[in-house]
Scaffold this motif. Structure first.
Motif, PDB file in Angstrom:
ATOM      1  N   THR A   1      -5.981  -4.778 -12.942  1.00  0.00           N
ATOM      2  CA  THR A   1      -5.844  -3.544 -12.200  1.00  0.00           C
ATOM      3  C   THR A   1      -5.420  -2.359 -12.815  1.00  0.00           C
ATOM      4  OG1 THR A   1      -3.581  -3.971 -11.604  1.00  0.00           O
ATOM      5  CG2 THR A   1      -5.650  -4.957 -10.066  1.00  0.00           C
ATOM      6  N   ILE A   2      -5.375  -2.298 -13.898  1.00  0.00           N
ATOM      7  CA  ILE A   2      -4.968  -1.096 -14.882  1.00  0.00           C
ATOM      8  C   ILE A   2      -6.092  -0.309 -14.984  1.00  0.00           C
ATOM      9  CG2 ILE A   2      -4.276   0.065 -17.233  1.00  0.00           C
ATOM     10  CD1 ILE A   2      -2.630  -2.533 -17.656  1.00  0.00           C
ATOM     11  N   PRO A   3      -6.178   0.917 -14.423  1.00  0.00           N
ATOM     12  CA  PRO A   3      -7.291   2.273 -14.286  1.00  0.00           C
ATOM     13  C   PRO A   3      -7.635   2.139 -15.641  1.00  0.00           C
ATOM     14  CG  PRO A   3      -5.285   2.844 -12.976  1.00  0.00           C
ATOM     15  CD  PRO A   3      -4.726   1.639 -13.689  1.00  0.00           C
ATOM     16  N   SER A   4      -9.002   2.348 -16.060  1.00  0.00           N
ATOM     17  CA  SER A   4      -9.790   2.719 -17.011  1.00  0.00           C
ATOM     18  C   SER A   4      -9.593   4.116 -17.608  1.00  0.00           C
ATOM     19  CB  SER A   4     -11.125   2.498 -17.004  1.00  0.00           C
ATOM     20  OG  SER A   4     -11.514   3.583 -16.119  1.00  0.00           O
ATOM     21  N   SER A   5      -8.803   4.984 -16.869  1.00  0.00           N
ATOM     22  CA  SER A   5      -8.740   6.418 -17.091  1.00  0.00           C
ATOM     23  C   SER A   5      -7.260   6.239 -17.978  1.00  0.00           C
ATOM     24  CB  SER A   5      -8.574   7.373 -15.727  1.00  0.00           C
ATOM     25  OG  SER A   5      -7.612   6.722 -14.991  1.00  0.00           O
ATOM     26  N   VAL A   6      -6.521   5.402 -17.984  1.00  0.00           N
ATOM     27  CA  VAL A   6      -5.364   5.398 -18.644  1.00  0.00           C
ATOM     28  C   VAL A   6      -5.460   5.752 -20.302  1.00  0.00           C
ATOM     29  CG1 VAL A   6      -3.274   4.031 -19.390  1.00  0.00           C
ATOM     30  CG2 VAL A   6      -3.933   4.161 -17.047  1.00  0.00           C
ATOM     31  N   THR A   7      -4.730   6.707 -20.780  1.00  0.00           N
ATOM     32  CA  THR A   7      -4.936   6.972 -22.237  1.00  0.00           C
ATOM     33  C   THR A   7      -3.628   7.001 -23.058  1.00  0.00           C
ATOM     34  OG1 THR A   7      -4.439   9.527 -21.832  1.00  0.00           O
ATOM     35  CG2 THR A   7      -6.704   8.875 -21.890  1.00  0.00           C
TER      36      THR A   7
ATOM     37  N   HIS B   1       0.912  -1.236   0.023  1.00  0.00           N
ATOM     38  CA  HIS B   1       0.074   0.055  -0.178  1.00  0.00           C
ATOM     39  C   HIS B   1       0.974   1.210  -0.023  1.00  0.00           C
ATOM     40  CE1 HIS B   1      -3.268  -2.741   0.679  1.00  0.00           C
ATOM     41  NE2 HIS B   1      -2.786  -2.998   1.670  1.00  0.00           N
ATOM     42  N   ALA B   2       2.156   1.169  -0.616  1.00  0.00           N
ATOM     43  CA  ALA B   2       3.164   2.458  -0.736  1.00  0.00           C
ATOM     44  C   ALA B   2       2.491   3.504  -1.361  1.00  0.00           C
ATOM     45  CB  ALA B   2       4.142   1.926  -1.234  1.00  0.00           C
ATOM     46  N   LEU B   3       1.450   3.301  -2.328  1.00  0.00           N
ATOM     47  CA  LEU B   3       1.047   4.405  -3.204  1.00  0.00           C
ATOM     48  C   LEU B   3      -0.276   4.942  -2.847  1.00  0.00           C
ATOM     49  CD1 LEU B   3       2.454   3.267  -6.721  1.00  0.00           C
ATOM     50  CD2 LEU B   3       3.883   4.624  -4.879  1.00  0.00           C
ATOM     51  N   ARG B   4      -0.917   4.407  -1.913  1.00  0.00           N
ATOM     52  CA  ARG B   4      -2.369   4.623  -1.681  1.00  0.00           C
ATOM     53  C   ARG B   4      -2.844   6.032  -1.265  1.00  0.00           C
ATOM     54  NH1 ARG B   4      -3.194   1.558   4.362  1.00  0.00           N
ATOM     55  NH2 ARG B   4      -1.545   2.864   5.328  1.00  0.00           N
TER      56      ARG B   4
ATOM     57  N   LEU C   1      -1.466  -0.140  -8.102  1.00  0.00           N
ATOM     58  CA  LEU C   1      -2.462   0.518  -9.164  1.00  0.00           C
ATOM     59  C   LEU C   1      -3.831   0.679  -8.583  1.00  0.00           C
ATOM     60  CD1 LEU C   1      -1.309  -1.258 -12.311  1.00  0.00           C
ATOM     61  CD2 LEU C   1      -0.562   0.882 -11.708  1.00  0.00           C
ATOM     62  N   SER C   2      -4.380  -0.244  -7.695  1.00  0.00           N
ATOM     63  CA  SER C   2      -5.646  -0.047  -7.338  1.00  0.00           C
ATOM     64  C   SER C   2      -6.279   1.343  -6.934  1.00  0.00           C
ATOM     65  CB  SER C   2      -5.992  -1.071  -6.181  1.00  0.00           C
ATOM     66  OG  SER C   2      -5.697  -2.359  -6.688  1.00  0.00           O
ATOM     67  N   PRO C   3      -5.679   2.018  -5.987  1.00  0.00           N
ATOM     68  CA  PRO C   3      -5.783   3.530  -5.643  1.00  0.00           C
ATOM     69  C   PRO C   3      -5.663   4.602  -6.581  1.00  0.00           C
ATOM     70  CG  PRO C   3      -3.986   2.970  -4.420  1.00  0.00           C
ATOM     71  CD  PRO C   3      -4.258   1.780  -5.311  1.00  0.00           C
ATOM     72  N   LEU C   4      -5.046   4.259  -7.643  1.00  0.00           N
ATOM     73  CA  LEU C   4      -4.695   5.337  -8.531  1.00  0.00           C
ATOM     74  C   LEU C   4      -5.719   5.503  -9.773  1.00  0.00           C
ATOM     75  CD1 LEU C   4      -0.838   4.663  -8.927  1.00  0.00           C
ATOM     76  CD2 LEU C   4      -2.117   6.224  -7.362  1.00  0.00           C
TER      77      LEU C   4
END
Length: 457
Positions: free
Chosen positions: A314-320, A261-264, A291-294
């Protein structure tokens, strides 16, 4: 020789803006008129000139640099007289990066930087300091001025002391620190202590980009809150008190260093890059939990590491914008596509196990505007023509490993080979010249790309 077309200067500048550095140098020797145009400052705005042994440069050379209004230089070791030459001929420098020093330096070496009143950007590569790199006097002089600082592959007497000095650069927006180790030995890596790193993040409120790297593996993993300093205004709470980072790059970090949880707390991130040097077998991949919290992430780059199947869900759907430097199969691409429905920029590698990726890409990622493919142990084949079905594609980069370029050279012609040239010609015709095809590696930026992150040959 035919007379030059009578075109307005701005039209010539637009044409020359598509030329590389060597091509512009070739144009400027044709005549005085083209020389003036080729030296126009608009064509050299973001160019960094590499200087070495300053004694060999003539007055005409310095006049050319001033005519182009160059303010960014990369230099090797500078002697005392060479420092004076640099200050005399280029007093308006805004960026200086020291590359391949290969010597042992003392604190006073960088004190000459204070003689450049417009300096905003400093980089140091591949050197050794047996005294603190930034003395307190220099830190005080650059406190309000410096906005970009990058230090890579530099051996320091004490990394924590350097970070404390960097904490005083309150206007820093860009920080790159790839730790080589302290003076304890080549194989000894001691991470910057958590309290020192937290003080850095709490002090640099304007920091937006952080590139943090470490060579080697420390004996113990970092704490859960290493990247998340608590808010000093709410002691005892869980509020994040660091800067609103929008870009984070982790370089050479083994999975065992950063906890799950280093990036949460870094919910402001828009760009994340993770560069792996190696993967230890039997260690659980941390990427899914990172990746989950981003959920606001727009740019994601994974260089090396575990199989794609471990973290694709877990790749966010916002990634373009997506970069993947891992082995890719058609099954992997099928699982990624639903996760990134608005993907516009894709950068991947293709090898013999990848199958016919070019044929599948138009169906999986119809919104692509730019595509970059690196071919390994093969070169582009006829399925490349399928890419014309990408209606929004405007730029395509085709890169191959060095052995193919050498093979073509030995056969009497440069890369791309005649077969690839014919494929590119057909692709342009099918797309009605909508797609610009690039077959050479872009020019390296010495200020931003150190040896750790540069992917060219």
């Amino acid at each position: 020789m035919e007379a030059l077309p009578q075109l307005p200067p701005e039209v010539w500048l637009c044409v020359f803006s598509y030329l590389g550095t060597e091509e512009k140098h070739a144009v400027r020797v044709c005549c005085r008129h083209l020389k003036r145009l080729a030296d126009h400052p608009a064509l050299w705005r973001n160019y960094t000139v590499l200087l070495s042994d300053l004694r060999r440069y003539t007055y005409g050379f310095w006049d050319t640099l001033n005519c182009r209004r160059l303010t960014r230089v990369a230099v090797r070791h500078l002697r005392r007289k060479e420092w004076r030459r640099l200050v005399k001929f280029l007093p308006s420098l805004t960026a200086v990066v020291f590359v391949d020093g290969g010597r042992i330096y003392k604190t006073k070496y960088l004190e000459n930087l204070s003689r450049f009143p417009d300096l905003r950007d400093v980089g140091v590569r591949n050197a050794t300091w047996d005294e603190p790199m930034f003395g307190w006097n220099l830190s005080a002089l650059l406190r309000q001025r410096l906005t970009h600082l990058s230090v890579c592959n530099v051996r320091l007497p004490c990394a924590a002391e350097f970070i404390r000095a960097a904490s005083h650069l309150v206007n820093l927006r860009y920080l790159l620190f790839h730790q080589q180790g302290d003076a304890y030995g080549l194989d000894t890596v001691r991470p910057v202590p958590r309290d020192v790193f937290h003080q850095l993040l709490l002090s640099l409120k304007q920091l937006t980009h952080l590139s943090w790297g470490m060579r080697g593996e420390p004996p113990e993993p970092l704490s859960e809150d290493y990247l998340s300093p608590p808010d000093p205004d709410h002691p005892g709470g869980l509020s994040y008190g660091g800067p609103a980072l929008t870009s984070l790059e982790l370089v050479d970090y083994p999975e065992t260093i950063l906890p799950q949880h280093a990036l949460r707390s870094l919910t402001s991130l828009r760009s994340l890059t993770v560069r792996y040097r190696y993967i230890r077998e039997g260690v659980e991949c941390r990427l899914p939990s990172w990746l989950s919290p981003l959920q606001q992430l727009e740019t994601l780059a994974i260089i090396g590491g575990n199989s794609l199947a471990v973290y694709t869900t877990t790749i966010p759907s916002s990634v373009t914008r997506l970069t993947l430097r891992v082995a890719i199969t058609l099954k992997d691409m099928d699982s990624i596509a639903p996760k990134v429905p608005t993907l516009e920029h894709l950068d991947i590698e293709q090898n013999r196990s990848s199958g016919s990726l070019c044929r599948r890409i138009p169906m999986l990622f119809p919104q692509l505007r730019t595509l970059r493919i690196r071919f390994f142990r093969r070169e582009p084949e006829k399925d490349l023509l399928s890419l014309h079905r990408l209606r929004h594609l405007v730029q395509l980069e085709l890169l191959v490993e060095r052995s193919f370029i050498l093979r073509d050279y030995l056969n009497g012609h440069p890369w791309p080979s005649p077969c690839v040239k014919e494929l590119i010609k057909q692709l342009r015709e099918l797309s009605e010249n909508r797609i610009t095809v690039i077959t050479s590696m872009r020019q390296r930026s010495p200020l931003r790309e150190c040896d750790c992150v540069w992917e060219g040959d």
